[in-house]
Design an enzyme around this catalytic site. Sequence first.
Site, PDB file in Angstrom:
ATOM      1  N   ARG A 186      28.555 -10.071 -10.201  1.00  0.00           N
ATOM      2  CA  ARG A 186      28.944 -10.112 -11.452  1.00  0.00           C
ATOM      3  C   ARG A 186      29.451  -8.683 -11.127  1.00  0.00           C
ATOM      4  O   ARG A 186      28.659  -8.093 -10.851  1.00  0.00           O
ATOM      5  CB  ARG A 186      27.731 -10.675 -12.084  1.00  0.00           C
ATOM      6  CG  ARG A 186      26.454  -9.167 -12.167  1.00  0.00           C
ATOM      7  CD  ARG A 186      25.727  -9.965 -13.214  1.00  0.00           C
ATOM      8  NE  ARG A 186      24.086  -8.991 -13.210  1.00  0.00           N
ATOM      9  CZ  ARG A 186      22.954  -9.332 -13.562  1.00  0.00           C
ATOM     10  NH1 ARG A 186      22.513 -10.145 -13.676  1.00  0.00           N
ATOM     11  NH2 ARG A 186      21.704  -8.290 -13.078  1.00  0.00           N
ATOM     12  N   ASP A 230      21.079 -12.728   0.785  1.00  0.00           N
ATOM     13  CA  ASP A 230      19.875 -12.078  -0.403  1.00  0.00           C
ATOM     14  C   ASP A 230      20.303 -11.080   1.037  1.00  0.00           C
ATOM     15  O   ASP A 230      19.899 -10.830   1.658  1.00  0.00           O
ATOM     16  CB  ASP A 230      18.791 -12.612  -0.147  1.00  0.00           C
ATOM     17  CG  ASP A 230      18.185 -11.535  -0.538  1.00  0.00           C
ATOM     18  OD1 ASP A 230      17.600 -10.982  -0.764  1.00  0.00           O
ATOM     19  OD2 ASP A 230      16.386 -12.934  -1.268  1.00  0.00           O
ATOM     20  N   VAL A 231      20.618 -10.226   0.211  1.00  0.00           N
ATOM     21  CA  VAL A 231      21.031  -8.631   1.396  1.00  0.00           C
ATOM     22  C   VAL A 231      19.525  -7.676   1.885  1.00  0.00           C
ATOM     23  O   VAL A 231      19.508  -6.878   2.968  1.00  0.00           O
ATOM     24  CB  VAL A 231      21.250  -7.578   0.259  1.00  0.00           C
ATOM     25  CG1 VAL A 231      22.756  -7.490  -0.201  1.00  0.00           C
ATOM     26  CG2 VAL A 231      20.454  -6.741  -0.528  1.00  0.00           C
ATOM     27  N   ASP A 289      25.747 -13.251  -2.934  1.00  0.00           N
ATOM     28  CA  ASP A 289      25.235 -12.702  -3.905  1.00  0.00           C
ATOM     29  C   ASP A 289      23.791 -13.192  -3.912  1.00  0.00           C
ATOM     30  O   ASP A 289      23.896 -14.389  -2.782  1.00  0.00           O
ATOM     31  CB  ASP A 289      25.426 -12.715  -5.543  1.00  0.00           C
ATOM     32  CG  ASP A 289      25.071 -11.811  -6.241  1.00  0.00           C
ATOM     33  OD1 ASP A 289      23.837 -11.877  -6.750  1.00  0.00           O
ATOM     34  OD2 ASP A 289      25.677 -11.266  -7.343  1.00  0.00           O
ATOM     35  N   ASN A 331      27.124  -2.665  -2.669  1.00  0.00           N
ATOM     36  CA  ASN A 331      26.582  -2.999  -4.056  1.00  0.00           C
ATOM     37  C   ASN A 331      25.672  -3.306  -4.406  1.00  0.00           C
ATOM     38  O   ASN A 331      25.005  -3.067  -5.731  1.00  0.00           O
ATOM     39  CB  ASN A 331      27.952  -3.357  -3.809  1.00  0.00           C
ATOM     40  CG  ASN A 331      28.140  -3.181  -5.873  1.00  0.00           C
ATOM     41  OD1 ASN A 331      28.434  -2.900  -6.672  1.00  0.00           O
ATOM     42  ND2 ASN A 331      27.953  -4.395  -6.147  1.00  0.00           N
ATOM     43  N   TYR A 351      13.468   3.277  -7.449  1.00  0.00           N
ATOM     44  CA  TYR A 351      15.011   2.778  -7.390  1.00  0.00           C
ATOM     45  C   TYR A 351      15.481   4.690  -7.116  1.00  0.00           C
ATOM     46  O   TYR A 351      16.597   4.601  -5.900  1.00  0.00           O
ATOM     47  CB  TYR A 351      15.067   2.970  -8.445  1.00  0.00           C
ATOM     48  CG  TYR A 351      16.521   2.792  -8.823  1.00  0.00           C
ATOM     49  CD1 TYR A 351      17.696   2.194  -8.677  1.00  0.00           C
ATOM     50  CD2 TYR A 351      18.050   3.628  -9.497  1.00  0.00           C
ATOM     51  CE1 TYR A 351      19.081   1.080  -8.927  1.00  0.00           C
ATOM     52  CE2 TYR A 351      19.075   4.020  -9.887  1.00  0.00           C
ATOM     53  CZ  TYR A 351      19.228   2.254  -9.592  1.00  0.00           C
ATOM     54  OH  TYR A 351      21.058   2.109  -9.580  1.00  0.00           O
ATOM     55  N   LYS A 405      17.784   5.152  -3.694  1.00  0.00           N
ATOM     56  CA  LYS A 405      19.142   5.410  -3.857  1.00  0.00           C
ATOM     57  C   LYS A 405      19.289   7.113  -2.612  1.00  0.00           C
ATOM     58  O   LYS A 405      20.758   7.363  -2.560  1.00  0.00           O
ATOM     59  CB  LYS A 405      19.593   5.658  -5.497  1.00  0.00           C
ATOM     60  CG  LYS A 405      19.283   4.657  -5.868  1.00  0.00           C
ATOM     61  CD  LYS A 405      20.883   3.428  -5.372  1.00  0.00           C
ATOM     62  CE  LYS A 405      21.241   2.500  -6.132  1.00  0.00           C
ATOM     63  NZ  LYS A 405      21.896   1.060  -6.027  1.00  0.00           N
ATOM     64  N   THR A 432      26.998  -2.745 -17.391  1.00  0.00           N
ATOM     65  CA  THR A 432      26.669  -3.806 -16.251  1.00  0.00           C
ATOM     66  C   THR A 432      25.930  -4.404 -17.419  1.00  0.00           C
ATOM     67  O   THR A 432      25.210  -3.379 -17.945  1.00  0.00           O
ATOM     68  CB  THR A 432      26.719  -3.796 -15.337  1.00  0.00           C
ATOM     69  OG1 THR A 432      25.826  -3.283 -14.949  1.00  0.00           O
ATOM     70  CG2 THR A 432      28.379  -3.026 -14.555  1.00  0.00           C
TER      71      THR A 432
HETATM   72  N1  LIG Z   1      25.364  -0.332 -13.892  1.00  0.00           N
HETATM   73  C1  LIG Z   1      24.496   1.030 -13.819  1.00  0.00           C
HETATM   74  O1  LIG Z   1      24.673   2.490 -14.908  1.00  0.00           O
HETATM   75  C2  LIG Z   1      24.920   1.958 -12.261  1.00  0.00           C
HETATM   76  C3  LIG Z   1      24.188   3.245 -12.074  1.00  0.00           C
HETATM   77  C4  LIG Z   1      24.348   4.138 -10.881  1.00  0.00           C
HETATM   78  C5  LIG Z   1      24.220   2.569  -9.608  1.00  0.00           C
HETATM   79  N2  LIG Z   1      24.008   1.682  -9.567  1.00  0.00           N
HETATM   80  C6  LIG Z   1      24.578   0.826  -9.036  1.00  0.00           C
HETATM   81  O2  LIG Z   1      25.714  -0.042  -8.814  1.00  0.00           O
HETATM   82  C7  LIG Z   1      25.027  -1.590  -8.151  1.00  0.00           C
HETATM   83  C8  LIG Z   1      25.786  -2.223  -9.519  1.00  0.00           C
HETATM   84  O3  LIG Z   1      24.421  -2.698  -9.714  1.00  0.00           O
HETATM   85  P1  LIG Z   1      25.598  -3.071 -11.259  1.00  0.00           P
HETATM   86  O4  LIG Z   1      25.483  -1.987 -12.414  1.00  0.00           O
HETATM   87  O5  LIG Z   1      26.817  -4.751 -11.191  1.00  0.00           O
HETATM   88  O6  LIG Z   1      24.248  -4.428 -11.721  1.00  0.00           O
HETATM   89  P2  LIG Z   1      23.664  -5.734 -12.270  1.00  0.00           P
HETATM   90  O7  LIG Z   1      23.104  -6.210 -11.936  1.00  0.00           O
HETATM   91  O8  LIG Z   1      24.846  -6.226 -12.814  1.00  0.00           O
HETATM   92  O9  LIG Z   1      24.357  -6.164 -10.502  1.00  0.00           O
HETATM   93  C9  LIG Z   1      23.853  -6.349  -9.533  1.00  0.00           C
HETATM   94  C10 LIG Z   1      24.458  -7.627  -8.094  1.00  0.00           C
HETATM   95  O10 LIG Z   1      23.867  -7.159  -7.703  1.00  0.00           O
HETATM   96  C11 LIG Z   1      22.873  -8.474  -6.814  1.00  0.00           C
HETATM   97  N3  LIG Z   1      21.285  -8.776  -6.276  1.00  0.00           N
HETATM   98  C12 LIG Z   1      20.417  -8.060  -6.659  1.00  0.00           C
HETATM   99  N4  LIG Z   1      19.758  -8.112  -5.616  1.00  0.00           N
HETATM  100  C13 LIG Z   1      20.375  -8.911  -4.450  1.00  0.00           C
HETATM  101  C14 LIG Z   1      20.229  -9.395  -3.250  1.00  0.00           C
HETATM  102  N5  LIG Z   1      18.407  -9.128  -3.130  1.00  0.00           N
HETATM  103  N6  LIG Z   1      21.478  -9.667  -2.868  1.00  0.00           N
HETATM  104  C15 LIG Z   1      22.369  -9.815  -2.864  1.00  0.00           C
HETATM  105  N7  LIG Z   1      22.516  -9.968  -3.913  1.00  0.00           N
HETATM  106  C16 LIG Z   1      21.658  -9.035  -5.001  1.00  0.00           C
HETATM  107  C17 LIG Z   1      22.669  -8.940  -8.603  1.00  0.00           C
HETATM  108  O11 LIG Z   1      22.456 -10.458  -8.526  1.00  0.00           O
HETATM  109  C18 LIG Z   1      23.587  -9.218  -9.464  1.00  0.00           C
HETATM  110  O12 LIG Z   1      24.868  -9.317  -9.514  1.00  0.00           O
HETATM  111  C19 LIG Z   1      23.886  -1.280  -7.863  1.00  0.00           C
HETATM  112  O13 LIG Z   1      23.360  -0.981  -6.584  1.00  0.00           O
HETATM  113  C20 LIG Z   1      23.116  -0.397  -9.027  1.00  0.00           C
HETATM  114  O14 LIG Z   1      22.099  -0.108  -8.902  1.00  0.00           O
HETATM  115  C21 LIG Z   1      24.759   1.064 -11.667  1.00  0.00           C
END
Ligand SMILES: NC(=O)c1ccc[n+]([C@@H]2O[C@H](COP(=O)([O-])OP(=O)(O)OC[C@H]3O[C@@H](n4cnc5c(N)ncnc54)[C@H](O)[C@@H]3O)[C@@H](O)[C@H]2O)c1
Length: 260
Positions: free
Chosen positions: A29, A76-77, A50, A103, A168, A172, A203
């Site tokens: 997602r 699972d990463v 995922d 990601n 976090y 990061k 998201t």
């Molecule tokens: N949404 C934002 O505003 C934002 C901003 C900066 C950075 N990010 C980063 O972008 C990346 C994507 O986030 P997003 O916004 O799409 O969030 P999201 O929560 O929609 O997607 C994150 C995905 O990672 C998966 N995930 C969680 N734990 C996991 C694991 N142990 N192994 C494998 N998969 C796992 C989740 O199931 C999910 O599908 C992340 O690294 C997040 O930290 C997001």
Amino acid sequence: MSVLGDPAGQSGGSGRVSGKVALVTGSARGQGAAHARLLAEEGAAVLLTDVLDEEGQAVAEEIAAAGGRASYQRLDVASPADWDRATATIRERFGPVTVLVANAGVVSRRSLLEVDDEEWERVTAINQRGVMLGMRHCIPSMVEAGGGSVINISSVLGIAALAPHAAYMAAKHAVIGMTRAAARSYGPDGVRVNAVCPGMIATPMSGGAPAGLVTAMVERIPLGRAAEPVEVAQLVLFLASEEASYVSGTAIPIDGALMA
Ligand SMILES: NC(=O)c1ccc[n+]([C@@H]2O[C@H](COP(=O)([O-])OP(=O)(O)OC[C@H]3O[C@@H](n4cnc5c(N)ncnc54)[C@H](O)[C@@H]3O)[C@@H](O)[C@H]2O)c1
């Protein structure tokens, strides 16, 4: 029609990453799904991974139904055994991995004194160790293939303390450090390593933030809005492609000028 207007998005590509084999973590997602869709649209074979199996499988099927090369596997990463299985699967299905989009991530919004050890460990295991394990498992294939591109997803919180989120932010920031270290070590093998630092992206992750926090962040963004996942995917696609052939060791904000 391109992926911008077509969620399945397989018909508008011009082969910017054709011949490449991409593994995208956290692609069931949100941003990861957008990266997988656009890379497939532009010709890469993509292994979506995922821990949300049903959603991940559905995205892979949607890409494949639209003519893209994609499949899904649980990863699972934080699990080295899962990485072993995923890299074996991608090699068997598509060949050695040449693009890694690290990601997957989870958010923790507690400050340093509020966050407990368990939460600190969980965030570190997924957001930091997961990225290290990804590079450790995928870079050897890239070296073998004569080169590759690693795209590690950090955050603007990997650059500055815009919110309390201590665990976090620590993870990061570490992603950017690991990116630079790997870019230096594996550049001679033709492997480029970059970090992408998103600001506020629409998201499920940002949707879970307290409304006040989202409003306060958006008010600070000069472009005046959160981004759509596909806008980040366009940057990921560029970094994965040969258009970015001299781009390595960077941490690129994509934040509507928030950090400006
Ligand atoms: N949404 C934002 O505003 C934002 C901003 C900066 C950075 N990010 C980063 O972008 C990346 C994507 O986030 P997003 O916004 O799409 O969030 P999201 O929560 O929609 O997607 C994150 C995905 O990672 C998966 N995930 C969680 N734990 C996991 C694991 N142990 N192994 C494998 N998969 C796992 C989740 O199931 C999910 O599908 C992340 O690294 C997040 O930290 C997001």
